[in-house]
Enzyme design. Structure first.
Site, PDB file in Angstrom:
ATOM      1  N   CYS A 129       2.660  -1.406   1.784  1.00  0.00           N
ATOM      2  CA  CYS A 129       2.989   0.015   1.849  1.00  0.00           C
ATOM      3  C   CYS A 129       2.707   0.615   3.216  1.00  0.00           C
ATOM      4  O   CYS A 129       1.734   0.312   3.866  1.00  0.00           O
ATOM      5  CB  CYS A 129       2.276   0.798   0.752  1.00  0.00           C
ATOM      6  SG  CYS A 129       0.511   0.868   0.896  1.00  0.00           S
ATOM      7  N   CYS A 155      -4.327  -1.254   5.399  1.00  0.00           N
ATOM      8  CA  CYS A 155      -3.129  -0.556   4.918  1.00  0.00           C
ATOM      9  C   CYS A 155      -2.566   0.408   5.956  1.00  0.00           C
ATOM     10  O   CYS A 155      -3.312   1.196   6.550  1.00  0.00           O
ATOM     11  CB  CYS A 155      -3.502   0.197   3.647  1.00  0.00           C
ATOM     12  SG  CYS A 155      -2.233   1.313   3.083  1.00  0.00           S
ATOM     13  N   CYS A 189      -2.024   8.839   2.891  1.00  0.00           N
ATOM     14  CA  CYS A 189      -3.142   8.619   1.970  1.00  0.00           C
ATOM     15  C   CYS A 189      -4.436   8.883   2.717  1.00  0.00           C
ATOM     16  O   CYS A 189      -4.536   8.607   3.908  1.00  0.00           O
ATOM     17  CB  CYS A 189      -3.109   7.162   1.479  1.00  0.00           C
ATOM     18  SG  CYS A 189      -4.410   6.781   0.298  1.00  0.00           S
TER      19      CYS A 189
HETATM   20  S1  SF4 Z   1      -4.334   0.708   0.085  1.00  0.00           S
HETATM   21 FE1  SF4 Z   1      -3.417   2.287   1.388  1.00  0.00          FE
HETATM   22  S2  SF4 Z   1      -2.296   3.611  -0.009  1.00  0.00           S
HETATM   23 FE2  SF4 Z   1      -3.711   2.373  -1.255  1.00  0.00          FE
HETATM   24  S3  SF4 Z   1      -5.554   3.648  -1.423  1.00  0.00           S
HETATM   25 FE3  SF4 Z   1      -5.882   2.320   0.359  1.00  0.00          FE
HETATM   26  S4  SF4 Z   1      -5.135   3.552   2.118  1.00  0.00           S
HETATM   27 FE4  SF4 Z   1      -4.343   4.480   0.239  1.00  0.00          FE
END
Ligand code: SF4
Length: 356
Positions: free
Chosen positions: A343, A119, A112
């Site tokens: 995640c 994350c 991402c």
């Molecule tokens: S939480 Fe993780 S997967 Fe979700 S938008 Fe942010 S970086 Fe991307």
């Protein structure tokens, strides 16, 4: 769909009709093929379609099962799957089993680019988008896994299939807009799994143009906004996207979505000591005043190496403060903490282990 796609799950029903026609087959073969694709069977398991047609598809490298289980991890009330794509990338999805049904959290991208500080998926940036068929295949593969398990346990066992889907795994859904919308249309379709849009949640970090565009799709799924802070300054510290889209812009897009779709919006709020003060409760009360919404308070399941700094009691305490402003809150059951359910965590650990 790219005309070059070889993943059969990328095709919706009408596109399958065109495909089978191109092979000189009758229209009804499209429905037969779709039914097999939904049950996630490979070409050797298919029984009512002429072998010659299946061989023709296979010889032209059409793909029947674009994902396979690489590893699975069973926790107390959640199962995490590491799935392998045809180009040997790993993606994650998590099955959460509640009394009311089975929820699958799917990934929409490999990696991402949003870079949220809390994350693991964002740590190495975006590798590539998942196609609509690869997102769909996560649901179908786990559905089959549940089905096979039921058979293994004997015919009297009862194992429900996937009833709810959340787009909350690795990836920002609106950064892969077209594929995500096509996936949603496929999974809602009566010819697909026929999952009610009300049983689907899409979580965004706040990509404003995506929210505005999505409001015009007429898909009444639950929109979840990852908010996590009550000021632009604090949000920028943990979510780089907040530098591009300030709270004012974000809330104006949410208003537009709410007005057009008429569904209650969910605000995800990870409770940390820094963002759960009386002042935060007051600001959140003001930001959400008059909105058809609820706040989902999350006790963080931090990525490896970070300390767990919040407890469920602190989340309840903050929820109590929000009640004063008429806000409805829920506290997310932290399913999957024992299997690195947040995640990107599991994939990172497995990749590190495999390198050793
Ligand atoms: S939480 Fe993780 S997967 Fe979700 S938008 Fe942010 S970086 Fe991307």
């Amino acid at each position: 769909m790219s005309t070059k796609s070889k993943i059969l799950h990328d095709y919706d029903y009408n596109e399958l009709v065109t495909l089978v026609d191109g092979f000189g087959e009758k229209v009804f073969r499209a429905k037969q093929l779709l039914d097999w694709l939904i049950s996630y069977k490979n070409e050797n398991e298919i029984t009512n379609i002429p072998k010659k047609f299946l061989q023709d598809l296979a010889s032209q490298e059409y793909i029947f099962c674009p994902l396979e289980i690489y590893k699975e991890f069973k926790g107390k009330d959640a199962t995490k799957f590491l799935l392998k794509t045809t180009d040997s990338q790993l993606i994650e999805c998590v099955l959460m089993q509640y009394n009311h049904g089975n929820t699958l959290c799917v990934s929409t991208q490999i990696g991402c680019r949003m870079g949220c500080k809390f994350c693991a998926s964002g740590e190495s940036g975006l590798i590539r988008n998942l196609s609509n068929g690869e997102i769909l295949a996560q649901v179908l593969l786990v559905n089959r896994w549940l089905n096979d398990k039921k058979t293994d346990l004997g015919k009297n066992s009862f194992e429900r299939m996937i009833t709810n889907v959340v787009l909350m795994g690795s990836g920002e859904p609106f950064d892969n807009y077209q594929n995500v919308v096509k996936f949603l249309k496929q999974i809602i379709s009566p010819q697909g799994l026929c999952i009610s849009p009300r049983n689907i949640s899409l979580s965004t970090s706040g990509l404003v143009p995506g929210i505005i565009k999505f409001a015009d799709e007429g898909l009444p799924v639950t929109l979840s906004i990852s908010l996590h802070a009550t000021t632009d300054e604090n949000r920028c510290k943990i979510m780089p996207i907040a530098k591009a889209y300030k709270l004012k812009e974000l809330f104006s897009a949410i208003d537009e979505y709410e007005n057009k779709i008429g569904r209650r919006v969910c605000f995800e709020y990870m409770v940390t000591p820094e963002n759960s003060t009386i002042k935060d409760a007051e600001r959140l009360g003001k930001l959400l005043s008059g909105k058809n919404c609820f706040v989902n308070l999350i006790v963080p399941n931090f990525t490896h190496g970070q300390a767990q700094t919040t407890t469920k009691e602190q989340a309840y305490k903050f929820g109590g403060m929000l009640k004063k402003y008429g806000l409805t809150t829920t506290i997310r059951r932290s399913l999957g903490a024992d299997i690195e359910g947040a995640c990107g965590q599991l994939k990172r650990r497995i990749l590190n282990e495999d390198k050793k």
